[in-house]
Enzyme design. Structure first.
Site: not given
Ligand code: HSE
Length: 443
Positions: A206, A209, A224
């Site tokens: 997980g 993306e 970011k």
């Protein structure tokens, strides 16, 4: 439609039924709705359902085709829905946006703020591209929009920059900001698995993306870095302005050669103010083994800030995955639910539109690919010298194996513009059968 809806809502937030003054306390129990029951949504739900002392009560979970998402461990009082309007019309105090992407997430955030609900989001793409406008809307609507989970997962970098380092004049932010790339590169460094297997594992865990090319190609980290550059440097780049290069060309042989130079390879994000210009890049780079950039393993992230007065400060921890990201989301929820701990909006740094410059000088690592028996050294030296690039040292002339030979050298500090000319010519050499890999060497 989008624009007129926004304009209307911006002008009229005070007329909305759930609007509150900025510091008006929330009810003692803060009602929360989650949009998106994926990896992070599930982890936030677990935290909220297991931490009743936090004064946060989960009341709604939204997801498309919600029936396939239902899980038995969520308390029966929580309402599952696939109708966002139902949440908008409800008495929830805070909406947690975890659907990702810019549409429809951005429209839902706008509608939530204008309906008198605060918003917590982990959506770096949305904040990097529309954050200014959304924060202004939140201010006008007397609501809060917090996005601590959008950068570095569980590592509190944004509040660290906004509050802990508010007194510093920062000029450089260097970091490893993508957990997926860091997982892949640190697995390759330890010769545990191949690139493909490491990517598959990062997806299973997980970290990645929905479209993993956003991780590998640097777009995720560029979003970011854009947010960090704004909060930490007062600069206003857009994600697409950040110079980015994929980690996909990096091979096991590059780790062997990096080790000979006392380095390893990381996807490095760097934003630096130089005079009146901003340099912003996300790319794989050689980093010294002793650097904090090399120390981060697996899904960890690190941010090193450099300031005029206090020097360097390092933030590090788990940057991707449900657990760390849910901590950042719930921390923002706690901040909203406890107005007494709310310090007010941190003083934003003065924003300036610094022009971007990518043409910096740095020493470089260069690796080529050629057939096993071909001697391309003369042709390579000629191209480099004609492009104004000097060889510092030759690490290996060739390496055997089915991939052919892999001549590797380090280059004297050279401008990116000169290097790019050389790379284009090298790629066209008769015996060069793959794109040459060139990585900056960080000091
Ligand atoms: N795909 C992102 C990463 C998730 O790997 O860092 C956290 O933002």
């Amino acid at each position: 439609m989008g624009l007129s809806l926004r304009d209307t809502l911006i002008d009229e937030p005070a007329k909305r039924p759930h609007s509150r003054a900025r510091l008006e306390p929330l009810p003692s129990i803060c009602k929360v709705a989650i949009l998106g029951f994926g990896t992070v949504g599930k982890a936030v739900t677990e935290l909220l359902c297991c931490s009743p002392s936090l004064q946060l009560r989960l009341t709604h979970i939204y997801n498309r085709n919600v029936d396939r998402k239902r899980v038995p461990w969520v308390p029966s009082q929580v309402r599952w829905t696939d109708n966002f309007d139902e949440i908008l019309a409800s008495d929830v105090d805070v909406i947690v946006e975890l659907v990702g992407g810019v549409r429809p997430a951005g429209d839902w955030v706008r509608q939530a703020l204008c309906a008198g609900k605060s918003v917590v989001t982990a959506n770096k793409h949305l904040i990097a591209t529309e954050g200014d406008e959304l924060l202004e809307l939140a201010r006008k609507a007397n609501q809060r929009l917090l996005y601590g989970a959008s950068v570095a997962g569980g590592v509190p970098v944004l509040c660290g920059l906004e509050q802990g380092l508010a007194g510093e004049k920062l000029f450089r932010l260097t970091g490893v900001l993508n957990g997926t790339c860091n997982y892949i590169l640190s697995q390759m460094q330890n010769e545990v698995v191949s690139f493909t297997t490491a990517l598959a594992r990062a997806q299973e865990m997980g970290y990645a993306e929905a479209d993993p090319s956003h991780d590998l190609g640097g777009f995720d980290a560029s979003c970011k870095l854009t947010i960090l550059a704004r909060v930490g440097l007062g600069a206003q780049p857009r994600p697409q302005d950040v110079y980015s290069r994929s980690i996909e060309g990096v091979e096991a042989v590059d780790f062997e050669c990096a080790r000979k130079l006392g380095c390893t390879i990381r996807q490095v994000s760097l934003a630096e103010l130089r005079g009146t210009q901003l340099y912003a890049a996300v790319q794989p780079a050689l980093v010294p083994l002793a650097s904090p950039l090399a120390q981060v393993k697996d899904n960890q992230n690190v941010l090193i800030t450099a300031g005029v007065h206090g020097g360097e400060t390092v933030f590090s921890g788990r940057g991707a995955g449900g657990g760390p990201t849910s901590v950042a989301v719930v921390s923002d929820l706690v901040s909203i639910s406890r107005p007494e701990s709310f310090l007010g909006s941190p003083n934003p740094r003065e924003l300036k539109a610094y022009p971007l410059n990518h043409d910096l000088e740095s020493p470089r690592y260069l690796r080529l690919r050629a057939p096993k028996d071909a001697d391309i050294s003369y042709a390579v030296s000629r191209v480099l010298s004609e492009s104004g690039v000097s060889v510092h040292s030759v690490l290996q002339q060739s390496a055997s194996g089915s991939m052919g030979s892999a001549p590797v050298m380090t280059l004297e500090p050279c401008r990116l513009s000169n290097l790019e000319v050389a790379l284009e010519r090298l790629q066209k050499l008769e015996h060069c059968f793959a794109k040459p890999l060139s990585l900056p060497i960080m000091n």
